[in-house]
Design a protein around this motif. Structure first.
Motif, short mmCIF file in Angstrom:
data_model
loop_
_atom_site.label_atom_id
_atom_site.label_comp_id
_atom_site.label_asym_id
_atom_site.label_seq_id
_atom_site.Cartn_x
_atom_site.Cartn_y
_atom_site.Cartn_z
N VAL A 220 22.10 -31.99 9.97
CA VAL A 220 22.69 -31.64 11.27
C VAL A 220 21.53 -31.24 12.19
CG1 VAL A 220 24.29 -30.12 12.48
CG2 VAL A 220 24.78 -30.83 10.11
N VAL A 221 21.30 -32.04 13.21
CA VAL A 221 20.18 -31.81 14.12
C VAL A 221 20.71 -31.18 15.41
CG1 VAL A 221 18.26 -32.87 15.39
CG2 VAL A 221 18.96 -33.79 13.15
N PHE A 222 20.29 -29.96 15.66
CA PHE A 222 20.76 -29.25 16.85
C PHE A 222 19.95 -29.68 18.08
CE2 PHE A 222 22.23 -26.73 13.34
CZ PHE A 222 23.48 -26.27 13.75
N HIS B 156 10.65 -28.70 19.35
CA HIS B 156 11.10 -28.08 18.11
C HIS B 156 12.62 -27.98 18.12
CE1 HIS B 156 7.01 -26.86 16.93
NE2 HIS B 156 6.82 -26.74 18.23
N ARG B 157 13.22 -28.41 17.02
CA ARG B 157 14.67 -28.38 16.91
C ARG B 157 15.07 -27.74 15.59
NH1 ARG B 157 16.99 -34.30 18.94
NH2 ARG B 157 17.09 -33.77 21.16
N ASN B 158 16.16 -27.01 15.62
CA ASN B 158 16.73 -26.51 14.37
C ASN B 158 17.44 -27.65 13.66
OD1 ASN B 158 17.54 -23.85 16.45
ND2 ASN B 158 16.12 -23.61 14.75
N GLU B 159 17.25 -27.71 12.35
CA GLU B 159 17.92 -28.71 11.53
C GLU B 159 18.51 -28.03 10.31
OE1 GLU B 159 15.20 -31.81 10.49
OE2 GLU B 159 14.88 -32.45 12.58
N LEU B 160 19.77 -28.32 10.06
CA LEU B 160 20.44 -27.85 8.86
C LEU B 160 20.57 -29.03 7.92
CD1 LEU B 160 22.01 -25.56 7.35
CD2 LEU B 160 24.09 -26.50 8.41
N THR B 161 19.94 -28.94 6.74
CA THR B 161 19.97 -30.03 5.77
C THR B 161 20.74 -29.59 4.54
OG1 THR B 161 17.82 -30.87 6.53
CG2 THR B 161 18.58 -31.59 4.36
N ILE B 162 21.77 -30.35 4.21
CA ILE B 162 22.57 -30.10 3.01
C ILE B 162 22.20 -31.16 1.99
CG2 ILE B 162 24.89 -29.90 2.04
CD1 ILE B 162 24.81 -29.68 5.69
N GLU C 24 20.68 -29.88 -5.56
CA GLU C 24 21.64 -29.38 -4.60
C GLU C 24 21.12 -28.11 -3.93
OE1 GLU C 24 25.36 -28.93 -6.61
OE2 GLU C 24 25.77 -31.08 -6.57
N GLY C 25 21.27 -28.05 -2.61
CA GLY C 25 20.83 -26.88 -1.88
C GLY C 25 20.99 -27.05 -0.39
N PRO D 11 -4.72 -16.01 15.38
CA PRO D 11 -5.03 -15.88 16.80
C PRO D 11 -5.03 -17.24 17.48
CG PRO D 11 -7.03 -15.80 15.51
CD PRO D 11 -5.89 -15.89 14.52
N GLY D 12 -5.20 -17.22 18.77
CA GLY D 12 -5.35 -18.47 19.49
C GLY D 12 -4.16 -18.84 20.33
N GLY D 13 -3.30 -17.89 20.64
CA GLY D 13 -2.18 -18.19 21.52
C GLY D 13 -0.89 -18.44 20.75
N MET D 14 0.10 -18.81 21.52
CA MET D 14 1.45 -18.99 20.98
C MET D 14 1.61 -20.44 20.51
SD MET D 14 4.32 -17.51 20.27
CE MET D 14 4.42 -16.01 21.27
N ARG D 15 1.27 -20.67 19.23
CA ARG D 15 1.47 -21.99 18.64
C ARG D 15 2.72 -21.92 17.77
NH1 ARG D 15 -3.78 -20.87 17.39
NH2 ARG D 15 -3.22 -20.70 15.18
N LEU D 16 3.62 -22.87 17.98
CA LEU D 16 4.90 -22.87 17.28
C LEU D 16 4.88 -23.82 16.09
CD1 LEU D 16 7.40 -22.89 20.30
CD2 LEU D 16 6.31 -20.94 19.16
N VAL D 17 5.61 -23.44 15.07
CA VAL D 17 5.69 -24.26 13.87
C VAL D 17 7.11 -24.13 13.30
CG1 VAL D 17 4.86 -22.39 12.37
CG2 VAL D 17 4.62 -24.77 11.64
N ASP D 18 7.60 -25.21 12.71
CA ASP D 18 8.93 -25.19 12.08
C ASP D 18 8.79 -24.86 10.60
OD1 ASP D 18 10.16 -25.95 14.46
OD2 ASP D 18 9.85 -28.08 14.05
N VAL D 19 9.60 -23.92 10.13
CA VAL D 19 9.57 -23.54 8.71
C VAL D 19 11.00 -23.54 8.17
CG1 VAL D 19 7.49 -22.15 8.97
CG2 VAL D 19 9.73 -21.08 9.23
N PRO D 20 11.15 -23.80 6.87
CA PRO D 20 12.50 -23.84 6.30
C PRO D 20 12.94 -22.50 5.73
CG PRO D 20 10.92 -24.73 4.72
CD PRO D 20 10.13 -24.34 5.95
#
Length: 487
Positions: free
Chosen positions: A346-348, A363-369, A375-376, A388-397
């Motif tokens: 499910v890609v928000f 960056h998008r939230n993703e719900l993976t079933i 299973e999980g 350091p180095g500023g506001m760098r964004l990363v996606d984590v599960p």
């Protein structure tokens, strides 16, 4: 954490086709595991019935061999195997003749439990359903409380599905018929309803306003594996989309039922199927695997060098209702793909405005079933990358493996264990109703007739790849990418 065992009522389960591959691989091991879990009382019986000329002792040998091959470590316990086989009997029958039916009737009548549930598992092809049902009634094996289990394929189009429903309806009420789809017995599939309707976190967001799109992938690394004759008649659309993927789509997209009971749930699933729009030709990609990495091609596997049967299909679908207007659903399934992987993603949508600027990226939230192999459920969230180095964004599960959170997967019942016990309990929630089956075929048939009329040929793709390139192109035209196989 060991799964909680709830004893079931005494039962007689007659497996018609009891020497077949399905019985050997799935039904017998499932019942054995439920026996080991303490769900089968002394009054429960398993009666095999098939054409093969065996006596009860020979059939018990057949059962032992099946358990050794397919029941895992539990079958190493000889005492457990012997205890289970003490519940087993056998009668040789002729599905299209009268041989053995009276003997089967006499055997069933000797059951010690007067109130035992009497269930009949049709582990045979649909062409035999009517013959078997007629003999069950004629020889006094069934009454208004009896139950019958039928396997897919339930027809190959709307006309044949309607005919099968009509044949069964001559002998059984709809409440007695259990059309089994083993995908619905998977723990994670059932958790779709728990995640959606048991968490305030998700349900308010479960609509077109917040969800960009939903992907459903059921991928297999194996080829047709000896099922060439059947698969040539079916193809991926009939074999997988019309039933397995359709049911997953229903569970992910349906409205909240008023109550968690069989007909309330199935009413909502039916509404989803009826809301499906037709699929445009440019939103259909069919594929057929070619020889690669030591694997034979599909045409070599089925022995037909001119085959136009698809071993892969990808579809872009839309639901014509208030909740999902404008949100596409992408379905994909195939044989001989890069790896076994069944998941729903499910890609928000993007946040309405990024305060971090374009350099922060998208960056998008993703719900993976994850349905198989492990299973999980994983929810992807966006955080600041440490350092350091500023506001760098990363996606984590945020990852929840059921095995890690709830105990070893071996302790949880598999799909057939759960579904057979639901038959005994009389719970039809996870079984398809006649109108569901017919509605699914009514949507599927025009798609198949369309490509047949156009003479479309499936696109070739290398064995052990992610499928034909056209499937990826279909997504890229929409500015999206497939999840899962391409990892």
């Amino acid at each position: 954490m060991v799964s909680r065992t709830i004893p079931v009522q005494a039962f007689d389960l007659v497996v018609i086709g009891g020497t077949g591959d399905l019985a050997r691989r799935k039904i017998l091991p499932a019942l054995f595991k439920r026996f080991c879990a303490g769900q089968m009382s002394d009054d429960c019986r398993l009666i095999g019935a098939a054409r093969r000329d065996l006596d009860a002792a020979q059939y018990r040998d057949f059962v032992r061999d099946a358990l050794r091959e397919f029941a895992g470590e539990l079958a190493l316990n000889e005492a457990s195997v012997a205890g289970f086989c003490a519940h087993v009997d056998y009668v040789a029958i002729d599905a299209r003749g009268d041989m053995g039916w009276q003997k089967l009737s006499d055997l069933v009548a000797t059951g010690e439990a007067q109130d035992a549930v009497r269930a009949f598992y049709f582990s045979v092809g649909p062409s035999l359903f009517s013959d078997i049902a007629e003999r069950l009634e004629r020889f006094g094996l069934t009454d208004s409380d009896s139950r019958v289990v039928v396997e897919k394929p339930f027809g190959r189009d709307l006309e044949t599905a309607q005919a099968l429903n009509a044949q069964l309806a001559q002998y059984f009420d709809e409440g007695q018929i259990y059309r089994i789809d083993h995908y619905l017995g998977k723990e994670t599939v059932q958790n779709l309803m728990a995640v959606r309707f048991g968490n305030m976190l998700f349900e308010p967001l479960w609509n077109a306003q917040y969800i960009d799109h939903i992907q459903i992938t059921v991928a297999e690394s194996v080829g047709v594996e000896g099922r060439g004759e059947y698969y040539e008649r079916a193809g991926a659309m009939r074999d997988m989309v019309q039933n397995h993927l359709m049911q997953l789509l229903c569970l992910i997209a349906m409205e909240p039922p008023a109550h968690f009971d069989p007909d309330a749930v199935r009413d909502e699933k039916l509404k989803v199927i009826r809301a499906l729009d037709g699929v445009q030709p440019h939103h259909i990609v069919r594929g057929q695997y070619t020889a690669s990495d030591g694997a034979l091609s599909y045409r070599e596997d089925v022995g037909n060098e001119r085959s136009k049967t698809e071993s892969f299909i990808a579809l872009k679908c839309h639901l014509n209702n208030w909740r999902w207007a404008g949100t596409p659903f992408y379905l994909r399934t195939g044989k001989r793909l890069s790896h076994r992987d069944s998941e729903i993603t499910v890609v928000f949508k993007d946040t309405p405005h990024s305060i971090f600027g374009p350099e922060a990226g998208r960056h998008r939230n993703e719900l993976t079933i994850q349905l198989q192999p492990n299973e999980g459920i994983t929810l992807g969230v966006t955080i600041k990358e440490p350092g350091p180095g500023g506001m760098r964004l990363v996606d984590v599960p945020l990852d929840m493996s059921f095995a890690e959170a709830l105990g070893p997967a071996a302790d949880a019942p598999d799909a057939y264990e759960r579904l057979i016990m639901d038959v005994i309990r009389g719970n039809q929630t996870l079984f398809m109703r006649n109108d569901e089956v017919e509605a699914a075929w009514a949507w599927t048939d025009p798609i198949i007739h369309g490509w047949e009329a156009r003479g479309d040929a499936p696109k070739p793709y290398d064995a052990y790849s992610a499928g034909p390139d056209d499937a990826a192109l279909m997504m890229r035209r929409d500015g999206r990418d497939w999840k899962g196989l391409e990892k």
